[in-house]
Structure formats: C-alpha cells, structure tokens
Design a protein around this motif. Structure first.
Motif, PDB file in Angstrom:
ATOM      1  N   GLY A 156       0.819  -1.212   0.000  1.00  0.00           N
ATOM      2  CA  GLY A 156       0.000   0.000   0.000  1.00  0.00           C
ATOM      3  C   GLY A 156       0.848   1.254   0.000  1.00  0.00           C
ATOM      4  N   ILE A 157       1.916   1.235   0.790  1.00  0.00           N
ATOM      5  CA  ILE A 157       2.823   2.390   0.835  1.00  0.00           C
ATOM      6  C   ILE A 157       3.500   2.584  -0.520  1.00  0.00           C
ATOM      7  N   ASN A 178      -2.280  10.853   6.513  1.00  0.00           N
ATOM      8  CA  ASN A 178      -3.069  10.035   7.452  1.00  0.00           C
ATOM      9  C   ASN A 178      -3.071   8.565   7.031  1.00  0.00           C
ATOM     10  N   GLU A 179      -3.160   8.318   5.728  1.00  0.00           N
ATOM     11  CA  GLU A 179      -3.104   6.941   5.229  1.00  0.00           C
ATOM     12  C   GLU A 179      -1.740   6.320   5.560  1.00  0.00           C
ATOM     13  N   LEU A 180      -0.700   7.091   5.392  1.00  0.00           N
ATOM     14  CA  LEU A 180       0.654   6.620   5.690  1.00  0.00           C
ATOM     15  C   LEU A 180       0.783   6.264   7.174  1.00  0.00           C
ATOM     16  N   VAL A 181       0.224   7.100   8.025  1.00  0.00           N
ATOM     17  CA  VAL A 181       0.226   6.825   9.463  1.00  0.00           C
ATOM     18  C   VAL A 181      -0.507   5.511   9.745  1.00  0.00           C
ATOM     19  N   TYR A 184       1.747   2.574   8.740  1.00  0.00           N
ATOM     20  CA  TYR A 184       2.848   2.362   9.683  1.00  0.00           C
ATOM     21  C   TYR A 184       2.351   1.890  11.047  1.00  0.00           C
ATOM     22  N   THR A 185       1.148   2.277  11.427  1.00  0.00           N
ATOM     23  CA  THR A 185       0.555   1.789  12.676  1.00  0.00           C
ATOM     24  C   THR A 185       0.310   0.279  12.572  1.00  0.00           C
ATOM     25  N   ILE A 186      -0.215  -0.165  11.428  1.00  0.00           N
ATOM     26  CA  ILE A 186      -0.445  -1.597  11.230  1.00  0.00           C
ATOM     27  C   ILE A 186       0.887  -2.347  11.285  1.00  0.00           C
TER      28      ILE A 186
END
Length: 192
Positions: A156-157, A178-181, A184-186
């Motif tokens: 996805g990244i 926000n999508e990037l965060v 990276y949280t996952i």
C-alpha cells in the motif's frame, strides 16, 4: 406517483440531515435509526446504501450486546443483498469488503475468506489504489497473520503518490499523510 416519489426523496434527505447531527454527537443509536429511515424512503439508491453500510461498520464496535450485533449483521447482509449488482462501483465494493472483515472480527471468522476475495478483486481492478491493501492489511492484523499484514501495508505504501509531488494540493497531502500513518501503525502493531 411523481408526488409520492418526491416526498420520499425529501423525507430521505430530512433523515439524512438527522443522521449527520447524530454523527456529530456520536450517538450510534440515532445514527442507525435514522439511517434505516433514509434507506427506507430512498431504497435502491447506491449512495445511501453505501452510507448505510459505512454507518453500521462505524457503530459495530460501540455495540457490545451480542443479540443487537446479530441484528446488525442481518441488516448489513440484507442491505448488501438488496444492492443492484449493475450499480456496484469501487466504493461500494470496498465498503462490502470492510463489512465482511468487520463481521469476521466480531461475529464469525468465516467472513474473512469472502472479505479477502473482495479485497483481492479490488486490488486487481486497480493495483494503484491503496485502500484495498489497507483493508487487507488491517484484516490480516486482526487475524494475527502479522507477516501478511506487513506485506500488504508495504504494498500500500509503495503505490501511494509521493507526498512532495507538485500536483498534490494540501488537502490531499493531509489525507495521504493520514493513510501513511495508518499503514505504519499496522506495521508497528504487527511487529509487537
């Protein structure tokens, strides 16, 4: 007939406004009650059907009672079954995949298989849209399949537009950040 149809559209819009008010108050009971009315008055409208499912997804974690959750599951499945197959677009297909993933997490893991098929179908439709990867990565995290959660997060990244691209406006840059965060949280949760 014309009068009846126009009144239904007006009533649907009236209850849609009530849903929006309930959303600001974070009142899931009113969100769901009014969403039911919206779809009842304007059944067959793909926008409202998608909106209906997204509201149920958002409220599912708030509801703790298993009987109510079963009723919500039944409502979501009935709504999915009522959607005209010719009107399925990327957005509604993504929402349906999310519904199945949520049902896999809260109701029965058997729903995960169908959700995974749906996410893969979305990725096949357009491998450069990151939302299918994010949904699949989150679902793999819920399944405790951490390696695959990381793999789909990284994919996805990879397909995300560059944050410094000159054609990207500030509003879209914030959305992408926000999508990037989220990705990276996952990844972080999968490594813990």
């Amino acid at each position: 007939f014309i009068y009846y149809q126009n009144i239904n559209y007006l009533l649907a819009d009236y209850y849609y406004a009530k849903v929006k008010t309930a959303e600001t108050k974070k009142d899931c009971k009113q969100v769901l009650n009014n969403t039911e009315k919206v779809v009842g008055f304007y059944s067959g409208n793909i926008y409202y059907q998608d909106y209906y499912l997204r509201n149920y997804i958002n409220c599912f974690s708030v509801i703790k009672d298993k009987t109510i959750r079963q009723g919500m599951r039944n409502n979501m499945i009935a709504q999915i079954d009522s959607i005209n197959q010719q009107e399925l677009n990327y957005s509604i297909k993504l929402t349906i995949a999310h519904v199945k993933a949520i049902l896999g997490f809260y109701i029965d893991p058997i729903y995960y298989n169908s959700a995974e098929e749906d996410y893969h179908a979305l990725i096949n439709i357009n491998p450069y849209i990151m939302l299918g990867y994010k949904g699949l990565a989150r679902m793999k995290l819920w399944q405790k399949n951490y390696n695959e959660a990381i793999i789909y997060s990284k994919k996805g990244i990879e397909v995300m537009p560059l944050l410094n691209h000159p054609a990207l406006n500030q509003q879209h840059r914030v959305i992408l950040e926000n999508e990037l965060v989220d990705f990276y949280t996952i990844i972080k949760q999968s490594k813990n």
